[in-house]
Design an enzyme around this catalytic site. Structure first.
Site, mmCIF file in Angstrom:
data_model
loop_
_atom_site.group_PDB
_atom_site.id
_atom_site.type_symbol
_atom_site.label_atom_id
_atom_site.label_comp_id
_atom_site.label_asym_id
_atom_site.label_seq_id
_atom_site.Cartn_x
_atom_site.Cartn_y
_atom_site.Cartn_z
ATOM 1 N N ASN A 7 0.788 -1.253 0.233
ATOM 2 C CA ASN A 7 0.060 0.111 -0.004
ATOM 3 C C ASN A 7 0.865 1.177 -0.096
ATOM 4 O O ASN A 7 1.641 1.483 0.975
ATOM 5 C CB ASN A 7 -0.839 0.055 1.248
ATOM 6 C CG ASN A 7 -1.862 0.975 1.356
ATOM 7 O OD1 ASN A 7 -1.414 2.371 1.156
ATOM 8 N ND2 ASN A 7 -3.148 1.023 1.703
ATOM 9 N N HIS A 10 1.121 6.179 1.690
ATOM 10 C CA HIS A 10 1.896 7.357 2.429
ATOM 11 C C HIS A 10 3.029 7.844 1.617
ATOM 12 O O HIS A 10 3.381 8.870 2.102
ATOM 13 C CB HIS A 10 2.201 6.677 3.820
ATOM 14 C CG HIS A 10 1.042 6.569 4.579
ATOM 15 N ND1 HIS A 10 0.093 7.377 4.705
ATOM 16 C CD2 HIS A 10 0.636 5.282 5.393
ATOM 17 C CE1 HIS A 10 -0.949 6.674 5.666
ATOM 18 N NE2 HIS A 10 -0.378 5.392 6.043
ATOM 19 N N ARG A 18 3.350 18.775 1.369
ATOM 20 C CA ARG A 18 4.080 20.126 0.977
ATOM 21 C C ARG A 18 3.353 20.570 -0.683
ATOM 22 O O ARG A 18 3.731 21.501 -1.264
ATOM 23 C CB ARG A 18 5.590 19.950 0.459
ATOM 24 C CG ARG A 18 6.404 19.793 1.904
ATOM 25 C CD ARG A 18 6.553 20.931 2.410
ATOM 26 N NE ARG A 18 7.444 21.827 1.673
ATOM 27 C CZ ARG A 18 8.553 21.905 1.812
ATOM 28 N NH1 ARG A 18 9.263 21.274 2.804
ATOM 29 N NH2 ARG A 18 9.426 22.822 1.103
ATOM 30 N N HIS A 43 -5.591 3.680 -1.619
ATOM 31 C CA HIS A 43 -6.911 3.845 -0.982
ATOM 32 C C HIS A 43 -7.095 5.465 -1.722
ATOM 33 O O HIS A 43 -6.678 6.199 -1.164
ATOM 34 C CB HIS A 43 -6.829 3.770 0.324
ATOM 35 C CG HIS A 43 -8.233 4.180 1.094
ATOM 36 N ND1 HIS A 43 -8.496 3.850 2.552
ATOM 37 C CD2 HIS A 43 -9.451 4.446 0.675
ATOM 38 C CE1 HIS A 43 -9.738 4.170 2.713
ATOM 39 N NE2 HIS A 43 -10.348 4.404 1.591
ATOM 40 N N ARG A 45 -9.330 8.152 -0.889
ATOM 41 C CA ARG A 45 -10.474 8.490 0.122
ATOM 42 C C ARG A 45 -11.247 9.595 -0.310
ATOM 43 O O ARG A 45 -10.905 10.333 -1.207
ATOM 44 C CB ARG A 45 -9.773 8.953 1.592
ATOM 45 C CG ARG A 45 -8.861 7.632 2.137
ATOM 46 C CD ARG A 45 -8.297 8.023 3.229
ATOM 47 N NE ARG A 45 -9.214 8.436 4.341
ATOM 48 C CZ ARG A 45 -9.757 7.562 5.395
ATOM 49 N NH1 ARG A 45 -8.964 6.399 5.382
ATOM 50 N NH2 ARG A 45 -10.552 7.635 6.156
ATOM 51 N N ARG A 49 -7.057 12.853 1.021
ATOM 52 C CA ARG A 49 -5.946 13.335 1.919
ATOM 53 C C ARG A 49 -4.587 12.645 1.226
ATOM 54 O O ARG A 49 -3.617 13.414 1.750
ATOM 55 C CB ARG A 49 -6.078 12.788 3.205
ATOM 56 C CG ARG A 49 -5.991 11.493 3.464
ATOM 57 C CD ARG A 49 -6.137 11.042 4.875
ATOM 58 N NE ARG A 49 -7.448 11.247 5.535
ATOM 59 C CZ ARG A 49 -7.758 10.668 6.670
ATOM 60 N NH1 ARG A 49 -6.958 9.987 7.355
ATOM 61 N NH2 ARG A 49 -8.839 10.865 6.923
ATOM 62 N N GLU A 70 -8.448 0.270 -3.121
ATOM 63 C CA GLU A 70 -9.513 0.423 -1.767
ATOM 64 C C GLU A 70 -10.516 1.559 -1.902
ATOM 65 O O GLU A 70 -9.922 2.685 -2.453
ATOM 66 C CB GLU A 70 -8.599 0.495 -0.694
ATOM 67 C CG GLU A 70 -7.619 -0.741 -0.150
ATOM 68 C CD GLU A 70 -7.083 -0.364 0.935
ATOM 69 O OE1 GLU A 70 -6.954 0.770 1.667
ATOM 70 O OE2 GLU A 70 -6.061 -1.168 1.263
ATOM 71 N N THR A 101 -7.804 3.234 8.138
ATOM 72 C CA THR A 101 -9.306 2.686 8.258
ATOM 73 C C THR A 101 -9.282 1.813 9.465
ATOM 74 O O THR A 101 -8.651 0.941 9.766
ATOM 75 C CB THR A 101 -9.080 1.441 7.064
ATOM 76 O OG1 THR A 101 -8.635 2.197 5.756
ATOM 77 C CG2 THR A 101 -10.672 1.084 6.703
ATOM 78 N N GLU A 151 -10.701 -9.550 2.921
ATOM 79 C CA GLU A 151 -9.496 -9.309 3.391
ATOM 80 C C GLU A 151 -9.720 -9.226 4.845
ATOM 81 O O GLU A 151 -10.572 -8.283 5.303
ATOM 82 C CB GLU A 151 -9.046 -7.654 2.706
ATOM 83 C CG GLU A 151 -7.785 -7.559 3.622
ATOM 84 C CD GLU A 151 -7.126 -6.292 3.041
ATOM 85 O OE1 GLU A 151 -7.290 -5.837 1.891
ATOM 86 O OE2 GLU A 151 -6.407 -5.590 3.581
ATOM 87 N N HIS A 192 -3.624 -4.799 7.610
ATOM 88 C CA HIS A 192 -3.865 -3.822 8.558
ATOM 89 C C HIS A 192 -2.964 -4.157 9.658
ATOM 90 O O HIS A 192 -3.051 -4.909 10.428
ATOM 91 C CB HIS A 192 -5.324 -3.280 9.028
ATOM 92 C CG HIS A 192 -5.268 -1.967 9.136
ATOM 93 N ND1 HIS A 192 -4.945 -1.378 10.456
ATOM 94 C CD2 HIS A 192 -5.750 -0.989 8.515
ATOM 95 C CE1 HIS A 192 -5.377 -0.286 10.531
ATOM 96 N NE2 HIS A 192 -5.501 0.134 9.174
ATOM 97 N N GLY A 214 1.304 -1.579 4.347
ATOM 98 C CA GLY A 214 1.645 -0.317 3.938
ATOM 99 C C GLY A 214 2.488 0.501 4.773
ATOM 100 O O GLY A 214 3.649 0.588 4.590
HETATM 101 N N1 PXP Z 1 -5.805 -3.244 4.004
HETATM 102 C C1 PXP Z 1 -6.656 -2.117 4.105
HETATM 103 C C2 PXP Z 1 -8.078 -2.588 3.673
HETATM 104 C C3 PXP Z 1 -6.254 -0.741 4.541
HETATM 105 O O1 PXP Z 1 -7.197 0.114 4.752
HETATM 106 C C4 PXP Z 1 -5.020 -0.549 4.889
HETATM 107 C C5 PXP Z 1 -4.695 0.886 5.248
HETATM 108 O O2 PXP Z 1 -5.064 1.768 4.242
HETATM 109 C C6 PXP Z 1 -3.900 -1.755 4.920
HETATM 110 C C7 PXP Z 1 -4.465 -2.679 4.322
HETATM 111 C C8 PXP Z 1 -2.630 -1.277 5.311
HETATM 112 O O3 PXP Z 1 -2.664 -1.182 6.625
HETATM 113 P P1 PXP Z 1 -1.160 -0.641 7.025
HETATM 114 O O4 PXP Z 1 -0.862 0.613 6.585
HETATM 115 O O5 PXP Z 1 -1.432 -0.600 8.595
HETATM 116 O O6 PXP Z 1 -0.185 -1.610 6.821
#
Ligand code: PXP
Length: 246
Positions: A7, A10, A18, A43, A45, A49, A70, A101, A151, A192, A214
């Site tokens: 993911n 970030h 910035r 994702h 959103r 963001r 996502e 999330t 998931e 997650h 991620g």
């Molecule tokens: N899976 C889903 C559905 C998520 O929403 C996220 C966070 O965006 C992740 C996995 C990845 O989570 P993490 O950033 O904590 O690894």
């Protein structure tokens, strides 16, 4: 072996801090794929963001492995996904104030909405994954709605390990959930809160096909890459001192 979806939200978080054009998620996706990951997850959103619409459009053109989008099950996002055609859509709950999330989907709260969203996406050839806690009711509803994947939210497992030093119960729930899901015809992903420290027991679950990770990978990348980045800048400064000569 479970495959890895990285993911890269970030990377965009840093860029948006910035409002400049770096770091570039497209370049990040190229590096992630070159390193051998099996997929790219982003994702989009509602509040935009981090990842922007244009990022997803560009990634769709360049990602060679698998693009997992996502998204919330809203009309706006369903239309966008149908236009972009990611390789997979993962439906997630979304709250404006949350940092990430936080929970899994409550499929029982709006069964018709989820069923319709899944139908519309899958009818256009986009397999759908549902981000849920390993709760038997949610797993059974996922199969009932005809989703291709679930998931399993591994956040509770990750939090228990971090806060209590043990996550026996939470790990058992993920294991049982994966088993039940496979038994009733679902394919199983997880994600997650997974880290270099806690991923092994989750990756060892036989039904676990793919893990989405991620924050921890991007955080580590910023640390293992920092030394090289500083050395490159110092080399430039040295060069300037010698009047630009090598
Ligand atoms: N899976 C889903 C559905 C998520 O929403 C996220 C966070 O965006 C992740 C996995 C990845 O989570 P993490 O950033 O904590 O690894």
């Amino acid at each position: 072996m479970a495959t890895l979806g990285v993911n890269i939200d970030h990377i965009a978080t840093l860029r948006q801090a910035r409002r400049e054009d770096e770091p570039n998620p497209l370049e990040a996706a190229r590096i992630v794929e070159k390193a051998g990951a099996h997929g790219i997850t982003v994702h989009l959103r509602e509040d935009r963001r981090h990842i922007q619409d244009a990022d997803v459009i560009a990634l769709r053109k360049k990602v060679k492995t698998r693009l997992n989008l996502e998204m919330a099950a809203t009309e706006e996002m369903i239309r966008f996904a149908i236009k972009i055609k990611p390789d997979q859509a993962t439906l997630v709950p979304e709250k404006r104030q949350e940092l990430t999330t936080e929970g899994g989907l409550n499929l029982a709260a709006a069964p018709e909405r989820f069923e319709k969203a899944i139908d519309r996406l899958q009818a256009k050839g986009i397999p759908v994954s549902l981000f849920i806690h390993p709760d038997p009711q949610m797993i059974k509803l996922s199969a009932w709605f005809g989703a291709t994947f679930i998931e399993i939210h591994t956040g509770e497992y990750s939090r228990a390990l971090r806060e209590k030093g043990s996550a026996k119960k939470e790990l058992a729930e993920v294991i049982e959930g994966a088993r039940l899901a496979k038994e009733i015809g679902l394919r199983v992903h997880g994600g997650h809160g997974l880290t270099y420290q806690n991923v092994l027991p989750i990756a060892a679950i036989p039904e676990m096909e793919d893990l989405n990770i991620g924050h921890n990978i991007i955080a580590r990348a910023s640390m293992v890459g920092l030394e090289k980045a500083v050395k490159e800048m110092l080399a430039l400064l040295k060069k300037a001192k010698r009047g630009g000569k090598k």
